[in-house]
Design an enzyme around this catalytic site. Structure first.
Site, PDB file in Angstrom:
ATOM      1  N   LYS A   1      32.026  37.739  57.235  1.00  0.00           N
ATOM      2  CA  LYS A   1      32.455  38.110  55.872  1.00  0.00           C
ATOM      3  C   LYS A   1      31.315  37.876  54.893  1.00  0.00           C
ATOM      4  O   LYS A   1      31.094  38.660  53.969  1.00  0.00           O
ATOM      5  CB  LYS A   1      33.701  37.285  55.496  1.00  0.00           C
ATOM      6  CG  LYS A   1      34.244  37.491  54.071  1.00  0.00           C
ATOM      7  CD  LYS A   1      35.065  38.759  53.922  1.00  0.00           C
ATOM      8  CE  LYS A   1      35.240  39.240  52.500  1.00  0.00           C
ATOM      9  NZ  LYS A   1      36.236  38.617  51.703  1.00  0.00           N
TER      10      LYS A   1
ATOM     11  N   CYS B   1      44.345  29.950  39.690  1.00  0.00           N
ATOM     12  CA  CYS B   1      45.282  31.083  39.546  1.00  0.00           C
ATOM     13  C   CYS B   1      44.585  32.280  38.933  1.00  0.00           C
ATOM     14  O   CYS B   1      44.937  32.747  37.836  1.00  0.00           O
ATOM     15  CB  CYS B   1      46.493  30.652  38.735  1.00  0.00           C
ATOM     16  SG  CYS B   1      47.411  29.349  39.567  1.00  0.00           S
ATOM     17  N   GLY B   2      43.559  32.773  39.646  1.00  0.00           N
ATOM     18  CA  GLY B   2      42.911  34.022  39.258  1.00  0.00           C
ATOM     19  C   GLY B   2      43.531  35.137  40.073  1.00  0.00           C
ATOM     20  O   GLY B   2      44.720  35.091  40.410  1.00  0.00           O
ATOM     21  N   ALA B   3      42.704  36.124  40.443  1.00  0.00           N
ATOM     22  CA  ALA B   3      43.221  37.301  41.151  1.00  0.00           C
ATOM     23  C   ALA B   3      43.896  36.911  42.473  1.00  0.00           C
ATOM     24  O   ALA B   3      45.076  37.217  42.696  1.00  0.00           O
ATOM     25  CB  ALA B   3      42.069  38.274  41.394  1.00  0.00           C
TER      26      ALA B   3
HETATM   27  P1  NAP Z   1      39.026  34.275  40.004  1.00  0.00           P
HETATM   28  O1  NAP Z   1      39.863  35.446  39.597  1.00  0.00           O
HETATM   29  O2  NAP Z   1      37.823  33.928  39.193  1.00  0.00           O
HETATM   30  O3  NAP Z   1      40.002  33.012  40.082  1.00  0.00           O
HETATM   31  C1  NAP Z   1      39.585  31.690  40.077  1.00  0.00           C
HETATM   32  C2  NAP Z   1      40.473  30.951  39.109  1.00  0.00           C
HETATM   33  O4  NAP Z   1      40.219  29.553  39.168  1.00  0.00           O
HETATM   34  C3  NAP Z   1      40.269  31.364  37.640  1.00  0.00           C
HETATM   35  O5  NAP Z   1      41.516  31.661  37.077  1.00  0.00           O
HETATM   36  C4  NAP Z   1      39.660  30.098  37.013  1.00  0.00           C
HETATM   37  O6  NAP Z   1      40.019  29.936  35.664  1.00  0.00           O
HETATM   38  C5  NAP Z   1      40.305  29.028  37.861  1.00  0.00           C
HETATM   39  N1  NAP Z   1      39.629  27.723  37.765  1.00  0.00           N
HETATM   40  C6  NAP Z   1      38.306  27.450  37.621  1.00  0.00           C
HETATM   41  N2  NAP Z   1      38.109  26.098  37.602  1.00  0.00           N
HETATM   42  C7  NAP Z   1      39.331  25.534  37.742  1.00  0.00           C
HETATM   43  C8  NAP Z   1      39.790  24.183  37.781  1.00  0.00           C
HETATM   44  N3  NAP Z   1      38.957  23.162  37.656  1.00  0.00           N
HETATM   45  N4  NAP Z   1      41.109  23.952  37.936  1.00  0.00           N
HETATM   46  C9  NAP Z   1      41.980  24.980  38.045  1.00  0.00           C
HETATM   47  N5  NAP Z   1      41.613  26.291  37.998  1.00  0.00           N
HETATM   48  C10 NAP Z   1      40.299  26.563  37.848  1.00  0.00           C
HETATM   49  O7  NAP Z   1      38.558  34.440  41.511  1.00  0.00           O
HETATM   50  P2  NAP Z   1      39.316  35.211  42.696  1.00  0.00           P
HETATM   51  O8  NAP Z   1      38.940  36.642  42.690  1.00  0.00           O
HETATM   52  O9  NAP Z   1      40.750  34.859  42.680  1.00  0.00           O
HETATM   53  O10 NAP Z   1      38.589  34.577  43.957  1.00  0.00           O
HETATM   54  C11 NAP Z   1      38.793  33.256  44.423  1.00  0.00           C
HETATM   55  C12 NAP Z   1      37.912  33.061  45.654  1.00  0.00           C
HETATM   56  O11 NAP Z   1      38.325  34.003  46.675  1.00  0.00           O
HETATM   57  C13 NAP Z   1      36.432  33.372  45.422  1.00  0.00           C
HETATM   58  O12 NAP Z   1      35.633  32.592  46.246  1.00  0.00           O
HETATM   59  C14 NAP Z   1      36.316  34.837  45.824  1.00  0.00           C
HETATM   60  O13 NAP Z   1      34.996  35.217  46.170  1.00  0.00           O
HETATM   61  C15 NAP Z   1      37.248  34.867  47.024  1.00  0.00           C
HETATM   62  N6  NAP Z   1      37.809  36.179  47.345  1.00  0.00           N
HETATM   63  C16 NAP Z   1      38.349  36.944  46.389  1.00  0.00           C
HETATM   64  C17 NAP Z   1      38.877  38.181  46.727  1.00  0.00           C
HETATM   65  C18 NAP Z   1      39.483  39.076  45.720  1.00  0.00           C
HETATM   66  O14 NAP Z   1      39.803  40.216  46.063  1.00  0.00           O
HETATM   67  N7  NAP Z   1      39.698  38.650  44.477  1.00  0.00           N
HETATM   68  C19 NAP Z   1      38.863  38.613  48.061  1.00  0.00           C
HETATM   69  C20 NAP Z   1      38.305  37.774  49.023  1.00  0.00           C
HETATM   70  C21 NAP Z   1      37.804  36.542  48.658  1.00  0.00           C
HETATM   71  P3  NAP Z   1      38.987  30.450  34.506  1.00  0.00           P
HETATM   72  O15 NAP Z   1      38.851  31.930  34.746  1.00  0.00           O
HETATM   73  O16 NAP Z   1      39.694  30.072  33.271  1.00  0.00           O
HETATM   74  O17 NAP Z   1      37.703  29.713  34.757  1.00  0.00           O
HETATM   75  O1  PAF Z   2      34.072  39.460  46.811  1.00  0.00           O
HETATM   76  C1  PAF Z   2      34.739  40.513  46.833  1.00  0.00           C
HETATM   77  O2  PAF Z   2      34.900  41.248  45.854  1.00  0.00           O
HETATM   78  C2  PAF Z   2      35.446  40.883  48.131  1.00  0.00           C
HETATM   79  O3  PAF Z   2      35.150  39.922  49.096  1.00  0.00           O
HETATM   80  C3  PAF Z   2      35.114  42.299  48.653  1.00  0.00           C
HETATM   81  C4  PAF Z   2      35.523  42.423  50.090  1.00  0.00           C
HETATM   82  C5  PAF Z   2      33.644  42.613  48.533  1.00  0.00           C
HETATM   83  C6  PAF Z   2      35.934  43.335  47.963  1.00  0.00           C
HETATM   84  O4  PAF Z   2      35.645  43.524  46.610  1.00  0.00           O
END
Ligand code: NAP
Ligand code: PAF
Length: 299
Positions: A178, A8-10
Site C-alpha cells: 500500500k 473523526c475525519g473522512a
Molecule cells: P483526516 O480526514 O485528516 O482525519 C483525521 C482526523 O483526526 C481529523 O479530523 C483531525 O482533526 C483529527 N485529529 C488530529 N489530531 C487529533 C487528536 N489529537 N485527537 C483527536 N483527533 C485528532 O484523515 P483521513 O482521510 O480520515 O485518514 C486517516 C488515516 O487513514 C491517514 O493516515 C490516511 O492516509 C489513511 N487513509 C485514508 C483513506 C481515505 O480514503 N480517507 C484511505 C486509506 C487510508 P483536525 O482536522 O481538526 O486536525
Molecule cells: O491516501 C489516499 O488518498 C488513499 O490511500 C488512496 C488509495 C491513494 C486513494 O485516494
C-alpha cells in the site's frame, strides 16, 4: 461492541457511521471536546446518510472493547499517549493509517494492538464525507497479546459493518504494498492538483516510480515486479478515480502531509542501504517545498 473512534475525519466517520448502524455502541473522540458529532456520508450512488453520535465520554472510552484510531500517522503517538491511561487492558486497539515509520514507538501500548490497511477511498469537505470507493480492509497483528478467537470475532463485526474485512497474516507486507501505491498516487495528484483518475495520463512517471519502488521492495524482501506494481497502482487509480488523495487534501487544507512517512520512508531506507532513489527524492522535494510555502504563509 462498545467502540471509540479516535480521529473523526473522512475514514473515522465512515467507520463510526457503519459500526453504529450495525448496532454497535459507538462514540467519536475529538481533539476539541464537543457533546456530539453530526456525521453525513454521501455514497457512490450519491445517496446521503446521516447519524449523530456522542463524543469524548471518558466512561465510554474506559469501557470500550475496541478503539479504532483513524488519525494521520504524525498524530497517532501524541493523541494515543494523551488517552492511553483511560483505556482498559483488554481493549483492542486498531490503527488504520497510511505510511510507515512510527511502529517502533508503539511499545507504550500494552493492549492488544492491530494494524489495518484499507483500500476504501473517502474525502471530507464541508462536514460531508464522500465515500468514493468501497475497498478491502486487511487487518493483522503487530504484538502477541491477542489470541485467534478474539480476532475472528472482531473481523466478523467489522466485516458486517464496512465490508470486506479480512485477516492478514503478514500485515507488514500488505502495508509495504500500500505504501508503494501511495508513493505514486499521493505526490503525483498533489503535484498535478488532480483527482486520482487523471493520473492515468502520466504513464511514464508511474512506470519510473514503480520501477524504483519494485527494486526497494525487493530489497526489503517483498517480491513484486515493476509490471505488477504498475498494474496494482493503475487499478487503485481507476477504482478511486473520483477521489482527491489524502496528500492533495492536506496541502489544499494548508496542513502538513504524510510525505515523511510515505516517500520519506523509502528514501530513509534507501539511504541506509546506499541506494539512490532519484524519483522518490524528486517527488519528496516538490511536496516538501509545497509544505514549506504553507508554513511560511502561516508565519
Ligand atoms: P483526516 O480526514 O485528516 O482525519 C483525521 C482526523 O483526526 C481529523 O479530523 C483531525 O482533526 C483529527 N485529529 C488530529 N489530531 C487529533 C487528536 N489529537 N485527537 C483527536 N483527533 C485528532 O484523515 P483521513 O482521510 O480520515 O485518514 C486517516 C488515516 O487513514 C491517514 O493516515 C490516511 O492516509 C489513511 N487513509 C485514508 C483513506 C481515505 O480514503 N480517507 C484511505 C486509506 C487510508 P483536525 O482536522 O481538526 O486536525
Ligand atoms: O491516501 C489516499 O488518498 C488513499 O490511500 C488512496 C488509495 C491513494 C486513494 O485516494
Amino acid at each position: 461492541m462498545k467502540i471509540t473512534i479516535l480521529g473523526c475525519g473522512a475514514l473515522g466517520r465512515l467507520w463510526a457511521y457503519f459500526l453504529a448502524k450495525n448496532g454497535n455502541d459507538v462514540q467519536g473522540w475529538l481533539k476539541n471536546k464537543k457533546n456530539n458529532i453530526n456525521i453525513n456520508i454521501i455514497n457512490t450512488h450519491n445517496v446521503k446518510n446521516s447519524i449523530v453520535l456522542p463524543t469524548n465520554n471518558i466512561l465510554h472510552l474506559s469501557n470500550s472493547n475496541l478503539l479504532i484510531v483513524t488519525l494521520k500517522i504524525n498524530h497517532i503517538i501524541y493523541a494515543l499517549k494523551k488517552i492511553i491511561k483511560f483505556i482498559n487492558n483488554n481493549c483492542i486497539i486498531l490503527l488504520i493509517y497510511n505510511g510507515i515509520g512510527i511502529e517502533k514507538k508503539l511499545s507504550f501500548i500494552k493492549q492488544p494492538l492491530l494494524i489495518g490497511v484499507t483500500n476504501h477511498a473517502a474525502y471530507k469537505n464541508d462536514e460531508i464525507v464522500y465515500h468514493n470507493y468501497q475497498g478491502l480492509t486487511e487487518i493483522g497483528k503487530i504484538n502477541k497479546h491477542i489470541t485467534n478467537i478474539q480476532y475472528d470475532f472482531l473481523i466478523k463485526i467489522l466485516n458486517l459493518s464496512l465490508p470486506n474485512v479480512v485477516w492478514c497474516k503478514d500485515i507488514y507486507a500488505s502495508k509495504l504494498k500500500k505504501l508503494a501505491v501511495n508513493c505514486v498516487v499521493n505526490p503525483l495528484t498533489t503535484i498535478y492538483n488532480c483527482k486520482n483518475g487523471e493520473l492515468l495520463k502520466y504513464n511514464k512517471s508511474i512506470f519510473l516510480i514503480c520501477k524504483e519502488l519494485s527494486y526497494i521492495l525487493r530489497h526489503m524482501g517483498i517480491f513484486i515486479s515493476t509490471t505488477n506494481l504498475v498494474v496494482i497502482t493503475k487499478n487503485v487509480i481507476s477504482n478511486t478515480k473520483n477521489n482527491l488523495s489524502s496528500m492533495l487534501q492536506d496541502i489544499k487544507n494548508n496542513k502538513y502531509s504524510e510525505i515523511d512517512y510515505i516517500n520519506g520512508y523509502i528514501i530513509k531506507y534507501a539511504k541506509l542501504h546506499n541506494i539512490y532513489v532519484y524519483e522518490n527524492i524528486k517527488l519528496f522535494n516538490i511536496i516538501k517545498h509545497k509544505e514549506f510555502n504553507i508554513i511560511s504563509c502561516d508565519n
